[in-house]
Design an enzyme around this catalytic site. Structure first.
Site, PDB file in Angstrom:
ATOM      1  N   SER A 142       0.865  -1.188   0.000  1.00 50.50           N
ATOM      2  CA  SER A 142       0.000   0.000   0.000  1.00 50.50           C
ATOM      3  C   SER A 142       0.894   1.227   0.000  1.00 50.50           C
ATOM      4  CB  SER A 142      -0.880  -0.002   1.263  1.00 50.50           C
ATOM      5  OG  SER A 142      -1.524   1.232   1.449  1.00 50.50           O
ATOM      6  N   TYR A 155      -1.787  -1.095  10.619  1.00 53.44           N
ATOM      7  CA  TYR A 155      -1.848  -1.198   9.159  1.00 53.44           C
ATOM      8  C   TYR A 155      -0.550  -0.704   8.524  1.00 53.44           C
ATOM      9  CZ  TYR A 155      -4.007  -0.820   4.492  1.00 53.44           C
ATOM     10  OH  TYR A 155      -4.323  -0.959   3.166  1.00 53.44           O
TER      11      TYR A 155
END
Length: 282
Positions: A142, A155
């Protein structure tokens, strides 16, 4: 859309997190190019829906990619049907959207399991088959694997670690002809992103989901989120022989977000304001 003369026609491609969003887009792209697609996920309903949509009777495995026993069973099913694995796409992900001080032990463990262990466990389980085929691994990280967003400790940490995992795998197994690369998407229109946009609408003066997307991409050079198909195209490139001399690389697909110098945004917006426009990129 069908693709003639594809580099992945007939390849056996396994996609984790293949029931929704980016994973579903990746599965659809490979299926359109004639690959034998295997989609893994923890929810059979979405997996079956994707399988029906993309056709070609893909193998569906209701499995947690972070569970070694589930990985072993999935590999056995793949080898029984197809006899080999050519490409593994590690796309499964999950939560981790709190700051360190707000993250419980259970929340931390879940974030690491969903976003990191899912890739580690399935790669470890599938390694013998991938070594045998001199195969390819594409790990979907990401933009949060390169930068830190607010209150996203689990995350962000896990997505950063995926890039380290990519490099370690590439370093250790390149001698077998196996290639490992990572993709870092920015904002992508998916169900999960839609939910985040809806939350932004609820917490701000924005009126619509589209207005929220416009707000979070206003400072991107391309000024829009990606479609899942655009991320799938990058994954497919890395998961084919068209990228035959790439390994250990991180391909950023974010509309240009990573090139923006944040401290200069105020100057751009000031200049834009002087010209009577509302966006720094107009």
């Amino acid at each position: 859309m069908a693709y003639a003369g594809s580099h992945v026609d007939g390849h056996v491609v396994v996609v984790t997190g293949g029931g929704t969003g980016i994973g579903a887009g990746i599965a659809a792209r490979y299926a359109a190019e004639g690959a034998h697609v295997v989609i893994l996920g923890r929810r059979p309903g979405p997996l079956e829906a994707v399988a029906a949509e993309i056709g070609a009777h893909p193998l569906v495995a209701d499995a947690d990619a972070g569970d070694p026993a589930a990985v072993e069973a999935a590999l056995a099913a793949v080898l029984e049907r197809y006899g080999r694995v050519d490409t593994l796409v590690c796309n499964a992900g999950g939560p981790g959207f709190t700051s360190v001080g707000e993250t419980s032990d259970a929340g931390w463990a879940e974030a690491l399991h969903s976003n990191l262990t899912t890739s580690f466990a399935i790669v470890r389980g599938f390694l013998p088959a991938l070594i045998e085929s001199a195969g390819r691994i594409v790990i979907v990280s990401s933009l949060s694997g390169l930068f830190a967003g607010p209150s996203m400790a689990g995350y962000v940490t896990a997505k950063h670690a995926l890039i380290g995992l990519t490099k370690s795998l590439a370093r250790d197994y390149g001698r077998h002809g196996m290639r490992v690369n990572a993709v870092c998407p920015g904002w992508v229109r998916t169900q999960m992103a839609d939910e985040e946009m809806d939350e932004l609408v609820q917490n701000t003066g924005l009126q619509t989901r589209q207005a929220a997307y416009d707000a979070v991409t206003a400072d991107l050079p391309l000024r829009r989120p990606a479609a899942a198909a655009e991320i799938a195209a990058a994954v497919r490139f890395l998961g084919s022989d068209e990228s035959s001399y790439m390994t250990g690389a991180t391909l950023v697909v974010d509309g240009g977000a990573h090139i923006v110098d944040l401290p200069t945004l105020a100057f751009d917006k000031a200049r834009a304001g002087q010209k009577g426009v509302t966006s720094a990129w107009n």
